[in-house]
Scaffold this motif. Structure first.
Motif, mmCIF file in Angstrom:
data_model
loop_
_atom_site.group_PDB
_atom_site.id
_atom_site.type_symbol
_atom_site.label_atom_id
_atom_site.label_comp_id
_atom_site.label_asym_id
_atom_site.label_seq_id
_atom_site.Cartn_x
_atom_site.Cartn_y
_atom_site.Cartn_z
ATOM 1 N N UNK A 140 0.864 -1.208 0.234
ATOM 2 C CA UNK A 140 -0.024 -0.040 0.150
ATOM 3 C C UNK A 140 0.899 1.038 0.084
ATOM 4 N N UNK A 141 2.119 1.204 0.433
ATOM 5 C CA UNK A 141 2.926 2.350 0.576
ATOM 6 C C UNK A 141 3.919 2.343 -0.543
ATOM 7 N N UNK A 142 3.775 1.537 -1.626
ATOM 8 C CA UNK A 142 4.759 1.581 -2.796
ATOM 9 C C UNK A 142 5.023 2.938 -3.307
ATOM 10 N N UNK A 143 6.146 3.501 -3.521
ATOM 11 C CA UNK A 143 6.191 4.914 -3.954
ATOM 12 C C UNK A 143 6.464 5.064 -5.666
ATOM 13 N N UNK A 144 6.821 3.914 -6.010
ATOM 14 C CA UNK A 144 6.957 3.943 -7.590
ATOM 15 C C UNK A 144 8.151 4.927 -7.749
ATOM 16 N N UNK A 145 8.597 5.095 -9.106
ATOM 17 C CA UNK A 145 9.318 6.175 -9.365
ATOM 18 C C UNK A 145 9.302 7.568 -9.366
ATOM 19 N N UNK A 146 7.948 7.738 -9.325
ATOM 20 C CA UNK A 146 7.303 9.118 -9.262
ATOM 21 C C UNK A 146 7.812 9.672 -7.835
ATOM 22 N N UNK A 147 7.335 8.669 -6.979
ATOM 23 C CA UNK A 147 7.442 8.987 -5.466
ATOM 24 C C UNK A 147 8.869 8.993 -5.052
ATOM 25 N N UNK A 148 9.583 8.138 -5.699
ATOM 26 C CA UNK A 148 11.495 8.002 -5.432
ATOM 27 C C UNK A 148 11.880 9.547 -5.766
ATOM 28 N N UNK A 149 11.497 10.035 -6.916
ATOM 29 C CA UNK A 149 11.826 11.275 -7.512
ATOM 30 C C UNK A 149 11.632 12.460 -6.712
ATOM 31 N N UNK A 150 10.216 12.321 -6.470
ATOM 32 C CA UNK A 150 9.666 13.478 -5.536
ATOM 33 C C UNK A 150 10.642 13.553 -4.095
ATOM 34 N N UNK A 151 10.881 12.599 -3.406
ATOM 35 C CA UNK A 151 11.753 12.791 -2.151
ATOM 36 C C UNK A 151 13.025 13.202 -2.682
ATOM 37 N N UNK A 152 13.739 12.491 -3.783
ATOM 38 C CA UNK A 152 15.041 13.044 -3.995
ATOM 39 C C UNK A 152 15.098 14.708 -4.260
ATOM 40 N N UNK A 153 14.179 14.787 -4.848
ATOM 41 C CA UNK A 153 14.054 16.450 -5.559
ATOM 42 C C UNK A 153 13.869 17.357 -3.991
ATOM 43 N N UNK A 154 13.743 16.580 -3.053
ATOM 44 C CA UNK A 154 13.415 17.555 -1.825
ATOM 45 C C UNK A 154 14.593 17.340 -0.835
ATOM 46 N N UNK A 155 15.662 16.682 -0.971
ATOM 47 C CA UNK A 155 16.730 16.459 -0.228
ATOM 48 C C UNK A 155 18.029 16.502 -0.943
ATOM 49 N N UNK A 156 19.101 17.027 0.083
ATOM 50 C CA UNK A 156 20.283 16.868 -0.488
ATOM 51 C C UNK A 156 21.373 15.892 -0.196
#
Length: 213
Positions: A140-156
């Motif tokens: 139910x909590x699968x991020x997929x590529x879009x979810x991964x990209x969103x997190x990567x864009x918000x952290x250094x």
């Protein structure tokens, strides 16, 4: 340095006919330089003994040995660091125990957890879960590529994607901004952990070249 990160699972390794020490040595021989010892079912003594065995291997290849959750084991064997989840010991307490020079990794499952960890003293983030996987039954909590990209864009911070990643989809991870990729069965469960590791590293390298050109 290869940004392929091996997370261990002794049950999967045994099903493939391997000891965990064999899997780790073959992976390191192939170029893996991040190894996380994650064993939920072992006694403290067995965990300690296995940790010492793996430390000898990882040191010989110049690889980082990270211990999942068990700060006491990490300190006892002088591992390179500790990886904690959202329900494990708070990062600030981990840091106070292991000192400023050790590595701390933190699991992040969504943007809310990322925001809560904004000021945490950690060195990298493990981003989960990307694809369906047999080692995590709750999808139910699968991020997929879009979810991964969103997190990567918000952290250094450096990010490692994990969850259902294998030779068929590992190249897609590079396009999200993640630094590296963590795998379990894609190495532990393969007939040849060495060849599997080599192929994954090759695919990651090819994807990196493609993203630069």
């Amino acid at each position: 340095m290869s940004q392929l990160y091996l997370v261990t699972d002794s049950a999967i390794a045994q099903q493939a006919g391997h000891t965990l020490a064999y899997v780790v040595e073959e992976a390191c021989r192939a170029g893996v330089r991040w190894v996380q010892l994650r064993e939920k079912e072992l006694s403290t003594r067995a965990f300690l003994d296995l940790g010492l065995d793996l430390k000898r291997i990882t040191q010989a290849y110049g690889a980082q040995l990270i211990i999942n959750d068990r700060v006491d084991i990490a300190m006892a064997i002088d591992a390179d660091g500790v990886h904690v989840g959202q329900d494990d010991m708070p990062c600030a307490l981990v840091r106070s125990l292991i000192g400023p020079d050790k590595i701390i990794g933190l699991s992040i499952n969504n943007l809310t957890e990322l925001e809560a960890a904004r000021d945490a003293d950690v060195d990298y983030l493990g981003i989960a879960t990307i694809f369906p996987t047999g080692t995590k039954q709750d999808t139910s909590s699968l991020l997929g590529l879009a979810g991964l990209r969103a997190i990567c864009q918000q952290t250094s911070l450096p990010t490692f994607a994990i969850g259902g990643i294998n030779a068929t989809n590992i190249q897609s991870i590079r396009q999200t901004g993640a630094l590296g990729t963590a795998v379990v069965s894609a190495i532990c469960g393969q007939p040849s952990p060495y060849e599997a590791s080599r192929e994954l590293i090759r695919l990651m390298d090819d994807a990196q070249v493609g993203s630069v050109s």
